[in-house]
Design an enzyme around this catalytic site. Structure first.
Site, PDB file in Angstrom:
ATOM      1  N   GLY A   1     -55.918  16.231  -5.820  1.00 56.15           N
ATOM      2  CA  GLY A   1     -57.108  15.404  -5.893  1.00 56.15           C
ATOM      3  C   GLY A   1     -57.055  14.596  -7.166  1.00 56.15           C
ATOM      4  CB  ALA A   2     -59.694  13.316  -9.381  1.00 55.49           C
TER       5      ALA A   2
ATOM      6  CG  ASN B   1     -69.174  22.777 -15.180  1.00 51.62           C
ATOM      7  OD1 ASN B   1     -68.021  23.130 -15.415  1.00 51.62           O
ATOM      8  ND2 ASN B   1     -69.566  21.512 -15.332  1.00 51.62           N
TER       9      ASN B   1
ATOM     10  CG  ASN C   1     -71.440  20.841 -11.715  1.00 47.30           C
ATOM     11  OD1 ASN C   1     -71.703  20.637 -12.893  1.00 47.30           O
ATOM     12  ND2 ASN C   1     -70.269  20.524 -11.190  1.00 47.30           N
TER      13      ASN C   1
ATOM     14  N   GLY D   1     -52.770  20.915  -4.833  1.00 48.74           N
ATOM     15  CA  GLY D   1     -54.120  20.362  -4.759  1.00 48.74           C
ATOM     16  C   GLY D   1     -54.155  19.022  -5.467  1.00 48.74           C
TER      17      GLY D   1
ATOM     18  CE  LYS E   1     -65.425  21.153 -17.211  1.00 46.73           C
ATOM     19  NZ  LYS E   1     -64.208  20.657 -16.548  1.00 46.73           N
TER      20      LYS E   1
ATOM     21  N   GLY F   1     -55.396  16.829 -10.098  1.00 45.57           N
ATOM     22  CA  GLY F   1     -54.011  17.099  -9.726  1.00 45.57           C
ATOM     23  C   GLY F   1     -53.145  15.857  -9.789  1.00 45.57           C
TER      24      GLY F   1
ATOM     25  CD  GLU G   1     -65.412  23.671  -8.314  1.00 44.21           C
ATOM     26  OE1 GLU G   1     -64.330  24.132  -8.687  1.00 44.21           O
ATOM     27  OE2 GLU G   1     -65.832  22.546  -8.661  1.00 44.21           O
TER      28      GLU G   1
ATOM     29  CB  SER H   1     -66.814  17.314  -9.546  1.00 48.41           C
ATOM     30  OG  SER H   1     -67.220  18.598  -9.976  1.00 48.41           O
TER      31      SER H   1
END
Length: 339
Positions: A24-25, A223, A227, A22, A219, A27, A300, A288
């Site tokens: 992405g940013a 979120n 989010n 994966g 965290k 990873g 997500e 994100s």
């Protein structure tokens, strides 16, 4: 490029094979740093990222400078072979469809590091509670992930860096280099120490915790409200943490979630107001999930809020507000994907 001396050699006599599944940013960021640490890194990527990295490598723009590295990259996990460590850096909602492919990277002793947000699929595995071993439908429908990726192989990770893909093959990282890691059973043995060593060699802050579930909740506590509300309102973090009406809504959601966490044996070391203050430090950034929404990607939501509402049902803790926000953002995501 000069490689950094790795204390990983204290635990293993060969160069470690590490796959990032994966890219992405987060990873990409991990891949660059672990490559710099001297690991044999394989990136499992797809689409434009795969094409760009094959052609030009991965470029990381970080506070300490810009660097480009060219580790092995493929779209076929089978070509990478069995790994010592696999970092799973997908968005958590994508794990169900990728689990059997990730399993192709596993040898008899492969460590799986779940570097994702939200409640992980292994959360109730080995937990000292009445719900030990239960499958959470929101994150692992029918238990398929746990069958493909055995929870006993997992080391948990909670990630704090802010990172964004600026264009295919180019990622920017700022704010933090912190990845808290921990064994689900709270032990501190050879494998988690070795993981911390190779990450530290790559200039990542990788403290080991004996209580990874509390770290996950700390965290997640933010979120689970910021989010989804960012998707419903379009607000950036500075607005989410300064608008009085939104702060009141977030506070109520977090108080509902705290009762669920408490029922699972979690005790937060600070209050809701402090958690909001911590998030406010991010400034005028988009979550994100809002970034994904604006790009037409799946959201997500289930690991961040759906799983918490499900845990509320398991523990008998009412979550009317969180449930209402969940229903709204689920529908918003469905509409966006149809448009």
């Amino acid at each position: 490029m000069a490689l950094y001396h790795s204390p990983f050699a204290l635990h293993y006599s060969h160069i470690m094979k590490i796959a990032i599944y994966g890219v992405g940013a987060i990873g990409s960021y991990l891949g660059v740093r672990l490559h710099q640490a001297g690991a044999d890194v394989s990136l499992i990527a797809r689409g434009a990222q795969l094409a760009a990295i094959k052609e030009n490598g991965v470029t990381l723009k970080a506070p300490d400078g810009t660097v480009t590295v060219k580790p092995f990259v493929t779209g076929d996990a089978g070509k990478a072979g069995a790994q010592d460590i696999v970092f799973i850096t997908l968005k958590a909602h994508a794990l169900s469809s990728a689990a059997t492919d990730i399993a192709r990277l596993m040898g008899p002793n492969t460590i799986l590091v779940t570097a994702m947000n939200g409640i992980p699929y292994w959360y109730l595995h080995g937990i000292d509670s009445a719900w030990r071993g239960r499958t959470l439908h929101a994150v692992d429908p029918e238990g398929a992930i746990a069958r493909a990726l055995p929870p006993e192989r997992v080391i948990g990770s909670v990630l704090y860096p802010w990172a964004e893909v600026l264009e295919p093959g180019v990622v920017e990282q700022s704010t933090s280099n912190r990845f808290v890691i921990g064994e689900p059973d709270g032990s501190v043995g050879t494998r988690v120490r070795a993981l911390a060593a190779i990450m530290t060699a790559g200039r990542l802050d990788a403290p080991i915790t004996r209580d990874i579930r509390t770290e996950i909740w700390l965290k997640l506590w933010g979120n689970l409200c910021f989010n989804p509300l960012s998707v419903l309102t379009g607000a950036t973090i500075d607005r989410l943490t300064s608008n009085g009406d939104l702060v009141a809504l977030e506070t109520a959601m977090m108080l509902e979630a705290e009762k669920v966490a408490n029922a699972l044996g979690i005790r937060f070391p600070y209050d809701v107001a402090r958690r909001i203050e911590i998030t406010a430090m991010a400034g005028a950034r988009k979550t994100s999930t809002l970034q994904d929404f604006e790009r037409g990607k799946p959201l997500e939501i289930e690991p961040l809020l759906g799983a918490v509402v499900e845990l509320g049902e398991l523990t008998g803790q009412p979550m009317p507000l969180c449930g209402a926000i969940l229903a709204l953002v689920r529908e918003r995501g469905r509409i966006a994907n149809r448009e």
